[in-house]
Design an enzyme around this catalytic site. Structure first.
Site, PDB file in Angstrom:
ATOM      1  N   GLY A  90       6.878  23.243  22.057  1.00 46.81           N
ATOM      2  CA  GLY A  90       6.116  24.400  21.604  1.00 46.81           C
ATOM      3  C   GLY A  90       6.840  25.254  20.587  1.00 46.81           C
ATOM      4  O   GLY A  90       6.382  26.352  20.260  1.00 46.81           O
ATOM      5  N   CYS A 100       0.850  -1.174   0.000  1.00 45.98           N
ATOM      6  CA  CYS A 100       0.000   0.000   0.000  1.00 45.98           C
ATOM      7  C   CYS A 100       0.890   1.230   0.000  1.00 45.98           C
ATOM      8  O   CYS A 100       2.065   1.171   0.344  1.00 45.98           O
ATOM      9  CB  CYS A 100      -0.933   0.014   1.209  1.00 45.98           C
ATOM     10  SG  CYS A 100      -0.073   0.103   2.782  1.00 45.98           S
TER      11      CYS A 100
END
Length: 268
Positions: free
Chosen positions: A257, A118
Protein backbone atom coordinates in the site's frame (compact mmCIF):
# COMPACT_ATOMS: atom_id res chain seq x y z
CA UNK A 1 10.83 -53.77 -9.18
CA UNK A 2 10.81 -50.49 -11.06
CA UNK A 3 7.45 -48.75 -11.01
CA UNK A 4 5.66 -48.15 -14.26
CA UNK A 5 4.98 -44.56 -15.34
CA UNK A 6 1.32 -45.57 -15.24
CA UNK A 7 1.49 -47.03 -11.75
CA UNK A 8 -1.20 -45.50 -9.54
CA UNK A 9 1.50 -44.40 -7.08
CA UNK A 10 2.92 -42.11 -9.75
CA UNK A 11 -0.36 -40.50 -10.74
CA UNK A 12 -1.17 -37.14 -9.16
CA UNK A 13 -4.29 -37.11 -7.07
CA UNK A 14 -6.02 -34.04 -8.53
CA UNK A 15 -9.15 -33.26 -6.57
CA UNK A 16 -9.86 -30.08 -8.51
CA UNK A 17 -8.81 -30.55 -12.14
CA UNK A 18 -8.24 -27.38 -14.15
CA UNK A 19 -10.83 -26.51 -16.77
CA UNK A 20 -10.71 -24.13 -19.72
CA UNK A 21 -12.64 -21.53 -17.74
CA UNK A 22 -9.76 -21.40 -15.23
CA UNK A 23 -7.21 -20.46 -17.88
CA UNK A 24 -6.35 -17.23 -19.66
CA UNK A 25 -7.53 -17.22 -23.27
CA UNK A 26 -5.32 -16.18 -26.17
CA UNK A 27 -5.77 -16.42 -29.92
CA UNK A 28 -3.78 -15.21 -32.94
CA UNK A 29 -5.23 -12.06 -34.49
CA UNK A 30 -4.12 -11.07 -38.00
CA UNK A 31 -4.29 -7.33 -38.63
CA UNK A 32 -4.40 -5.80 -42.10
CA UNK A 33 -4.50 -2.14 -43.13
CA UNK A 34 -6.18 -1.33 -46.45
CA UNK A 35 -5.66 -4.98 -47.45
CA UNK A 36 -1.95 -4.89 -46.54
CA UNK A 37 -0.88 -7.43 -43.90
CA UNK A 38 0.46 -5.52 -40.90
CA UNK A 39 0.97 -7.87 -37.92
CA UNK A 40 -0.20 -10.97 -36.10
CA UNK A 41 -0.77 -10.44 -32.38
CA UNK A 42 -1.71 -12.86 -29.60
CA UNK A 43 -4.75 -11.50 -27.76
CA UNK A 44 -7.54 -12.39 -25.40
CA UNK A 45 -10.54 -12.31 -27.79
CA UNK A 46 -12.68 -9.66 -26.09
CA UNK A 47 -13.08 -5.95 -26.91
CA UNK A 48 -11.31 -6.48 -30.22
CA UNK A 49 -12.82 -3.33 -31.71
CA UNK A 50 -11.30 -1.18 -28.97
CA UNK A 51 -8.00 -3.01 -29.38
CA UNK A 52 -7.95 -2.36 -33.12
CA UNK A 53 -8.60 1.36 -32.63
CA UNK A 54 -6.02 1.72 -29.86
CA UNK A 55 -3.44 -0.39 -31.69
CA UNK A 56 -3.88 1.60 -34.90
CA UNK A 57 -3.38 4.82 -32.94
CA UNK A 58 -0.36 3.55 -30.99
CA UNK A 59 1.24 2.28 -34.21
CA UNK A 60 0.76 5.63 -35.95
CA UNK A 61 -1.63 4.12 -38.50
CA UNK A 62 -4.23 6.74 -37.54
CA UNK A 63 -3.92 10.09 -35.80
CA UNK A 64 -7.61 10.42 -34.92
CA UNK A 65 -10.59 8.10 -34.66
CA UNK A 66 -12.05 9.90 -37.69
CA UNK A 67 -9.16 8.54 -39.80
CA UNK A 68 -10.86 5.13 -39.68
CA UNK A 69 -13.15 4.40 -42.59
CA UNK A 70 -14.15 0.84 -41.70
CA UNK A 71 -13.27 -1.90 -39.24
CA UNK A 72 -14.18 -5.51 -39.96
CA UNK A 73 -13.57 -8.27 -37.40
CA UNK A 74 -14.31 -11.90 -38.13
CA UNK A 75 -13.41 -15.26 -36.64
CA UNK A 76 -12.14 -18.33 -38.42
CA UNK A 77 -10.26 -21.51 -37.58
CA UNK A 78 -6.77 -22.50 -38.68
CA UNK A 79 -6.28 -26.24 -39.07
CA UNK A 80 -3.07 -27.66 -37.61
CA UNK A 81 -2.32 -30.80 -39.59
CA UNK A 82 0.02 -32.53 -37.17
CA UNK A 83 -1.37 -34.87 -34.50
CA UNK A 84 -5.14 -35.01 -34.33
CA UNK A 85 -5.75 -32.00 -36.58
CA UNK A 86 -6.38 -29.37 -33.93
CA UNK A 87 -8.55 -26.44 -35.03
CA UNK A 88 -6.86 -23.24 -33.83
CA UNK A 89 -9.34 -20.40 -33.27
CA UNK A 90 -8.17 -17.14 -34.85
CA UNK A 91 -9.43 -13.69 -35.82
CA UNK A 92 -8.85 -11.24 -38.63
CA UNK A 93 -9.08 -7.49 -38.15
CA UNK A 94 -9.35 -5.54 -41.41
CA UNK A 95 -8.70 -1.84 -40.90
CA UNK A 96 -9.61 0.69 -43.59
CA UNK A 97 -8.13 4.17 -43.30
CA UNK A 98 -8.52 7.48 -45.11
CA UNK A 99 -6.67 8.10 -48.40
CA UNK A 100 -4.42 10.67 -46.69
CA UNK A 101 -3.42 8.21 -43.95
CA UNK A 102 -3.04 5.43 -46.52
CA UNK A 103 -0.32 7.32 -48.42
CA UNK A 104 1.71 7.77 -45.23
CA UNK A 105 1.07 4.20 -44.12
CA UNK A 106 2.36 2.71 -47.37
CA UNK A 107 5.62 4.64 -46.98
CA UNK A 108 6.00 3.38 -43.42
CA UNK A 109 5.02 -0.17 -44.37
CA UNK A 110 7.76 -0.46 -47.01
CA UNK A 111 10.27 0.01 -44.17
CA UNK A 112 8.45 -2.22 -41.68
CA UNK A 113 8.61 -5.21 -44.01
CA UNK A 114 12.17 -5.83 -42.84
CA UNK A 115 11.24 -5.82 -39.16
CA UNK A 116 10.57 -8.80 -36.92
CA UNK A 117 9.06 -9.28 -33.50
CA UNK A 118 6.66 -6.93 -31.73
CA UNK A 119 7.11 -3.79 -29.69
CA UNK A 120 10.73 -2.66 -29.51
CA UNK A 121 12.17 -6.20 -29.74
CA UNK A 122 13.38 -6.91 -33.27
CA UNK A 123 12.93 -3.34 -34.50
CA UNK A 124 15.59 -2.51 -37.05
CA UNK A 125 16.12 1.19 -36.32
CA UNK A 126 16.21 3.28 -33.16
CA UNK A 127 14.05 6.06 -34.60
CA UNK A 128 11.27 3.48 -35.05
CA UNK A 129 11.81 1.81 -31.66
CA UNK A 130 12.02 5.16 -29.83
CA UNK A 131 9.81 7.57 -31.80
CA UNK A 132 9.95 11.31 -31.23
CA UNK A 133 6.91 12.09 -29.09
CA UNK A 134 5.71 15.47 -27.84
CA UNK A 135 6.15 16.07 -24.13
CA UNK A 136 2.98 16.32 -22.06
CA UNK A 137 1.94 19.47 -20.21
CA UNK A 138 2.75 19.27 -16.52
CA UNK A 139 -0.22 17.95 -14.53
CA UNK A 140 -0.85 17.51 -10.83
CA UNK A 141 -0.54 14.08 -9.25
CA UNK A 142 -3.79 12.43 -8.13
CA UNK A 143 -4.42 12.92 -4.39
CA UNK A 144 -3.48 10.12 -2.03
CA UNK A 145 -7.09 9.37 -1.08
CA UNK A 146 -7.85 8.52 -4.72
CA UNK A 147 -4.99 6.04 -4.98
CA UNK A 148 -4.92 3.81 -1.93
CA UNK A 149 -8.07 1.82 -2.75
CA UNK A 150 -7.29 1.41 -6.46
CA UNK A 151 -5.73 -2.10 -6.41
CA UNK A 152 -8.84 -3.51 -4.69
CA UNK A 153 -11.04 -1.68 -7.19
CA UNK A 154 -9.09 -3.12 -10.08
CA UNK A 155 -9.21 -6.68 -8.75
CA UNK A 156 -12.96 -6.41 -8.09
CA UNK A 157 -13.59 -5.34 -11.69
CA UNK A 158 -11.50 -8.06 -13.33
CA UNK A 159 -13.71 -10.72 -14.87
CA UNK A 160 -11.00 -12.97 -16.30
CA UNK A 161 -8.33 -15.09 -14.63
CA UNK A 162 -4.61 -14.81 -15.26
CA UNK A 163 -4.69 -11.71 -17.46
CA UNK A 164 -3.63 -8.08 -17.24
CA UNK A 165 -6.03 -5.18 -16.83
CA UNK A 166 -6.01 -1.44 -17.58
CA UNK A 167 -8.42 0.67 -15.52
CA UNK A 168 -9.27 4.18 -16.77
CA UNK A 169 -10.01 6.82 -14.11
CA UNK A 170 -11.45 10.31 -14.51
CA UNK A 171 -9.69 13.37 -13.03
CA UNK A 172 -12.07 13.01 -10.07
CA UNK A 173 -10.97 9.41 -9.52
CA UNK A 174 -14.15 7.79 -10.86
CA UNK A 175 -13.95 4.51 -12.80
CA UNK A 176 -14.60 5.05 -16.52
CA UNK A 177 -13.81 1.62 -17.98
CA UNK A 178 -11.63 -1.45 -17.48
CA UNK A 179 -10.23 -3.73 -20.19
CA UNK A 180 -8.38 -7.03 -19.90
CA UNK A 181 -5.96 -9.02 -22.03
CA UNK A 182 -3.25 -11.63 -21.69
CA UNK A 183 -0.84 -8.98 -22.98
CA UNK A 184 -0.38 -5.82 -20.91
CA UNK A 185 0.25 -3.77 -24.06
CA UNK A 186 -2.99 -5.07 -25.54
CA UNK A 187 -4.95 -4.19 -22.39
CA UNK A 188 -3.64 -0.63 -22.60
CA UNK A 189 -4.45 -0.42 -26.32
CA UNK A 190 -8.02 -1.54 -25.59
CA UNK A 191 -8.47 1.17 -22.98
CA UNK A 192 -6.94 3.83 -25.24
CA UNK A 193 -9.19 2.62 -28.08
CA UNK A 194 -12.24 2.99 -25.84
CA UNK A 195 -11.24 6.58 -25.07
CA UNK A 196 -10.68 7.40 -28.75
CA UNK A 197 -14.01 5.98 -29.87
CA UNK A 198 -15.85 7.83 -27.11
CA UNK A 199 -14.00 11.10 -27.74
CA UNK A 200 -12.45 11.16 -24.25
CA UNK A 201 -9.47 13.53 -24.05
CA UNK A 202 -7.07 11.84 -21.62
CA UNK A 203 -5.46 14.98 -20.23
CA UNK A 204 -6.07 14.80 -16.46
CA UNK A 205 -7.03 11.11 -16.61
CA UNK A 206 -5.17 8.18 -15.07
CA UNK A 207 -4.79 4.51 -16.00
CA UNK A 208 -4.01 1.84 -13.42
CA UNK A 209 -2.39 -1.31 -14.75
CA UNK A 210 -1.95 -4.67 -13.08
CA UNK A 211 1.54 -5.17 -14.53
CA UNK A 212 5.09 -3.90 -14.38
CA UNK A 213 5.72 -0.71 -16.36
CA UNK A 214 7.97 -0.97 -19.40
CA UNK A 215 9.12 1.54 -22.02
CA UNK A 216 6.44 0.53 -24.53
CA UNK A 217 3.68 1.36 -22.05
CA UNK A 218 5.22 4.78 -21.41
CA UNK A 219 5.25 5.43 -25.16
CA UNK A 220 1.62 4.40 -25.60
CA UNK A 221 0.52 6.56 -22.66
CA UNK A 222 2.45 9.63 -23.86
CA UNK A 223 1.16 9.29 -27.42
CA UNK A 224 -2.41 9.08 -26.07
CA UNK A 225 -1.76 12.25 -24.00
CA UNK A 226 -2.55 10.46 -20.74
CA UNK A 227 -1.52 12.41 -17.63
CA UNK A 228 -0.85 9.63 -15.11
CA UNK A 229 0.13 5.97 -15.43
CA UNK A 230 -0.13 3.84 -12.27
CA UNK A 231 1.26 0.33 -11.77
CA UNK A 232 1.18 -2.27 -9.04
CA UNK A 233 4.64 -3.65 -9.88
CA UNK A 234 7.81 -1.57 -10.07
CA UNK A 235 8.78 0.06 -13.39
CA UNK A 236 12.01 -0.45 -15.24
CA UNK A 237 14.70 2.18 -14.77
CA UNK A 238 14.43 3.31 -18.40
CA UNK A 239 10.66 3.61 -18.06
CA UNK A 240 11.10 6.04 -15.16
CA UNK A 241 13.62 8.09 -17.15
CA UNK A 242 11.30 8.32 -20.14
CA UNK A 243 8.30 9.20 -17.97
CA UNK A 244 10.31 12.08 -16.46
CA UNK A 245 11.46 13.18 -19.93
CA UNK A 246 7.90 13.35 -21.26
CA UNK A 247 6.29 14.80 -18.07
CA UNK A 248 4.18 11.68 -17.60
CA UNK A 249 3.18 11.10 -13.98
CA UNK A 250 4.37 7.58 -13.11
CA UNK A 251 3.23 6.02 -9.83
CA UNK A 252 3.62 2.62 -8.21
CA UNK A 253 1.24 1.31 -5.56
CA UNK A 254 3.16 -1.43 -3.78
CA UNK A 255 1.57 -4.57 -2.39
CA UNK A 256 2.03 -3.03 1.07
CA UNK A 257 0.00 0.00 0.00
CA UNK A 258 2.98 2.35 -0.27
CA UNK A 259 2.88 5.04 -2.93
CA UNK A 260 6.00 5.73 -4.98
CA UNK A 261 6.27 8.45 -7.61
CA UNK A 262 9.05 8.41 -10.19
CA UNK A 263 8.48 11.67 -12.02
CA UNK A 264 7.39 14.31 -9.49
CA UNK A 265 7.72 15.22 -5.78
CA UNK A 266 6.08 12.89 -3.23
CA UNK A 267 2.29 12.48 -3.23
CA UNK A 268 0.49 14.41 -0.50
Amino acid sequence: MESSPHNSANILNIEHPCTASDLAQEVPVAISVNDISHAVMMLTPIDLEYFAIGFAYSEGIIDHYSDLRDLDIYQHNVALQQGEGFQLPAYNIAIKISPRQSIRYKKQHSFRQGLTGCGICGTAALDVAIPDLNSLPHSALPPKNQLLHLPNTLFSLQKLKGVHAALLLSPEGDVVTCHEDIGRHNALDKTIGFALKNNIQLNGFSILMSSRCSVELIQKAVKAKLSTLIHISSPSHLATQMAHHYNLNLIQITRKGELKTFSQPPIL
